[in-house]
Design a protein around this motif. Sequence first.
Motif, PDB file in Angstrom:
ATOM      1  N   TRP A  48      51.320  25.517 116.580  1.00  0.00           N
ATOM      2  CA  TRP A  48      50.752  24.949 117.808  1.00  0.00           C
ATOM      3  C   TRP A  48      51.192  23.512 117.999  1.00  0.00           C
ATOM      4  O   TRP A  48      51.112  22.684 117.088  1.00  0.00           O
ATOM      5  CB  TRP A  48      49.237  25.033 117.731  1.00  0.00           C
ATOM      6  N   ASP A  49      51.644  23.238 119.199  1.00  0.00           N
ATOM      7  CA  ASP A  49      52.014  21.885 119.608  1.00  0.00           C
ATOM      8  C   ASP A  49      51.047  21.478 120.720  1.00  0.00           C
ATOM      9  O   ASP A  49      50.851  22.219 121.689  1.00  0.00           O
ATOM     10  CB  ASP A  49      53.464  21.867 120.125  1.00  0.00           C
ATOM     11  N   HIS A  50      50.450  20.312 120.584  1.00  0.00           N
ATOM     12  CA  HIS A  50      49.459  19.874 121.569  1.00  0.00           C
ATOM     13  C   HIS A  50      50.045  19.861 122.983  1.00  0.00           C
ATOM     14  O   HIS A  50      49.324  20.036 123.962  1.00  0.00           O
ATOM     15  CB  HIS A  50      48.920  18.491 121.208  1.00  0.00           C
ATOM     16  N   GLY A  51      51.357  19.659 123.073  1.00  0.00           N
ATOM     17  CA  GLY A  51      51.982  19.646 124.382  1.00  0.00           C
ATOM     18  C   GLY A  51      52.059  21.016 125.026  1.00  0.00           C
ATOM     19  O   GLY A  51      52.390  21.123 126.212  1.00  0.00           O
ATOM     20  N   GLU A  98      44.857  27.623 111.194  1.00  0.00           N
ATOM     21  CA  GLU A  98      43.813  26.626 110.984  1.00  0.00           C
ATOM     22  C   GLU A  98      42.964  26.524 112.246  1.00  0.00           C
ATOM     23  O   GLU A  98      43.491  26.540 113.360  1.00  0.00           O
ATOM     24  CB  GLU A  98      44.419  25.251 110.661  1.00  0.00           C
ATOM     25  N   HIS A  99      41.654  26.400 112.032  1.00  0.00           N
ATOM     26  CA  HIS A  99      40.753  26.253 113.175  1.00  0.00           C
ATOM     27  C   HIS A  99      40.738  24.784 113.599  1.00  0.00           C
ATOM     28  O   HIS A  99      39.974  23.979 113.080  1.00  0.00           O
ATOM     29  CB  HIS A  99      39.341  26.731 112.824  1.00  0.00           C
ATOM     30  N   GLN A 100      41.615  24.439 114.524  1.00  0.00           N
ATOM     31  CA  GLN A 100      41.669  23.083 115.049  1.00  0.00           C
ATOM     32  C   GLN A 100      40.729  22.980 116.245  1.00  0.00           C
ATOM     33  O   GLN A 100      40.808  23.774 117.183  1.00  0.00           O
ATOM     34  CB  GLN A 100      43.092  22.724 115.457  1.00  0.00           C
ATOM     35  N   GLN A 101      39.855  21.973 116.213  1.00  0.00           N
ATOM     36  CA  GLN A 101      38.855  21.834 117.252  1.00  0.00           C
ATOM     37  C   GLN A 101      39.488  21.704 118.636  1.00  0.00           C
ATOM     38  O   GLN A 101      39.058  22.351 119.596  1.00  0.00           O
ATOM     39  CB  GLN A 101      37.972  20.613 116.956  1.00  0.00           C
ATOM     40  N   ASP A 102      40.527  20.890 118.726  1.00  0.00           N
ATOM     41  CA  ASP A 102      41.182  20.687 120.017  1.00  0.00           C
ATOM     42  C   ASP A 102      41.797  21.987 120.523  1.00  0.00           C
ATOM     43  O   ASP A 102      41.704  22.318 121.709  1.00  0.00           O
ATOM     44  CB  ASP A 102      42.255  19.611 119.894  1.00  0.00           C
ATOM     45  N   LEU A 103      42.413  22.723 119.596  1.00  0.00           N
ATOM     46  CA  LEU A 103      43.036  23.999 119.963  1.00  0.00           C
ATOM     47  C   LEU A 103      41.989  24.969 120.501  1.00  0.00           C
ATOM     48  O   LEU A 103      42.185  25.625 121.523  1.00  0.00           O
ATOM     49  CB  LEU A 103      43.743  24.593 118.746  1.00  0.00           C
ATOM     50  N   GLN A 111      41.966  34.227 112.491  1.00  0.00           N
ATOM     51  CA  GLN A 111      42.709  33.357 111.585  1.00  0.00           C
ATOM     52  C   GLN A 111      43.750  34.169 110.826  1.00  0.00           C
ATOM     53  O   GLN A 111      43.516  35.318 110.437  1.00  0.00           O
ATOM     54  CB  GLN A 111      41.770  32.669 110.601  1.00  0.00           C
ATOM     55  N   LEU A 112      44.915  33.566 110.619  1.00  0.00           N
ATOM     56  CA  LEU A 112      45.976  34.162 109.823  1.00  0.00           C
ATOM     57  C   LEU A 112      45.876  33.668 108.387  1.00  0.00           C
ATOM     58  O   LEU A 112      45.416  32.551 108.138  1.00  0.00           O
ATOM     59  CB  LEU A 112      47.344  33.797 110.424  1.00  0.00           C
ATOM     60  N   PRO A 113      46.335  34.465 107.384  1.00  0.00           N
ATOM     61  CA  PRO A 113      46.909  35.808 107.542  1.00  0.00           C
ATOM     62  C   PRO A 113      45.900  36.798 108.105  1.00  0.00           C
ATOM     63  O   PRO A 113      44.696  36.663 107.893  1.00  0.00           O
ATOM     64  CB  PRO A 113      47.343  36.176 106.122  1.00  0.00           C
ATOM     65  N   LEU A 114      46.415  37.788 108.794  1.00  0.00           N
ATOM     66  CA  LEU A 114      45.587  38.711 109.558  1.00  0.00           C
ATOM     67  C   LEU A 114      44.701  39.558 108.656  1.00  0.00           C
ATOM     68  O   LEU A 114      45.170  40.188 107.710  1.00  0.00           O
ATOM     69  CB  LEU A 114      46.489  39.625 110.396  1.00  0.00           C
TER      70      LEU A 114
END
Length: 391
Positions: free
Chosen positions: A58-61, A84-89, A103-106
Amino acid sequence: MKALLITRDSQLHAEIATQGAARVPPLNLGATRATMREALERPVAEAPALVIVDASDWDHGEADLLERLAKHYPGASLLLLTREHQQDLLIRAMRAGVREVLQLPLVHRAFHEAMDRIAATFGVTSLRDGKVLAFISCKGGSGATFISTNFGYALATLADKKVLLIDLHGQFGDATLYVSDQKAAMTLSDVCNQISRIDGPFLESCLVHVTPGFGILAAADDPAHAVELKPEHMDAILRVARQHFDYVVLDVGRQIDAISLRALDSADAIYPVLQLGLPDIRDGRRLLDIFRSLGYPAENTRLIVNRYEKGGKLRLQDLQSALGAEVVHTIPNDYLAVTDSVNQGVPALRLSRSAPVSRSLAELVEMVTARRVPENKGLFDRLFGRGDADQ
């Protein structure tokens, strides 16, 4: 249900394709794109019902790309996969309309649960919701294979159920020999070797059909042809089996390994089979201790005593006290009927409907199916309303 998968990971693609094919109806990966930008630049001709996005890199852009993707396919459900569980994502994903994040791995069970929820929004339901019943020997020679195979036949014959028996006896299972003289054209190993093909028709084609309603998936009969059976293979097979059969009977044998544990984890009820003797009681206690350590609910573990004779030195009460579990059923010591059945490879119920072992199997069917029928119109009438044997 058609899906668009967005990922660069070829292994993840193969994994989702395999798990999707195991569903009923199957999840069809109609198209794959490497990135969200590519997905927007090369839209699929037929809008998918599901868009799966691998957000590992994931890229924030790219947050705005996810929102644009959701608007491009407004009728599709969005499933996000992340390491990873990123809050912003998660916040941006929710704004884009994502309702499922894994979440991965599946984790296959979590994937299928999410898929079930998504399918429900489209009004898609499975064909059946079959029960899985596992028969396992407490000690070698307890008779679990005889009981599981003959019970499967009785369940299909007396209760009009569609039944599948899976032989999990490693490379040397012989469940088919107890009820049929047919040779298995395909075995459990063959199915696992082609697990990406697994669906209802393929599974049906791999069975030894004892009756139209009772089929057996045989264990491998040649070690040279065996492939490594993985726990995820068992997940896929049982998922399809549940959706196409009323009951899935597992002949587990004695081994406790990754495969048998995965099968037992999926079971709605476990039937340890033992005889009324000290060696069986000792091994039965060990087996039940394992089940308790694994957190299996006590009410799902139901003891069956085979070759039971009243008046012996050991009583059922002694067994129940020693094991801390209740005996739910007994199979009588009907030596002649059982021996004839095993030697001929014909179900005991077909050979003699009036044999004590046949009566006991009918009682077990009534107990498992919890059939409430009017007086004098139960399974016993169907069992004994005709002659003693098929003509």
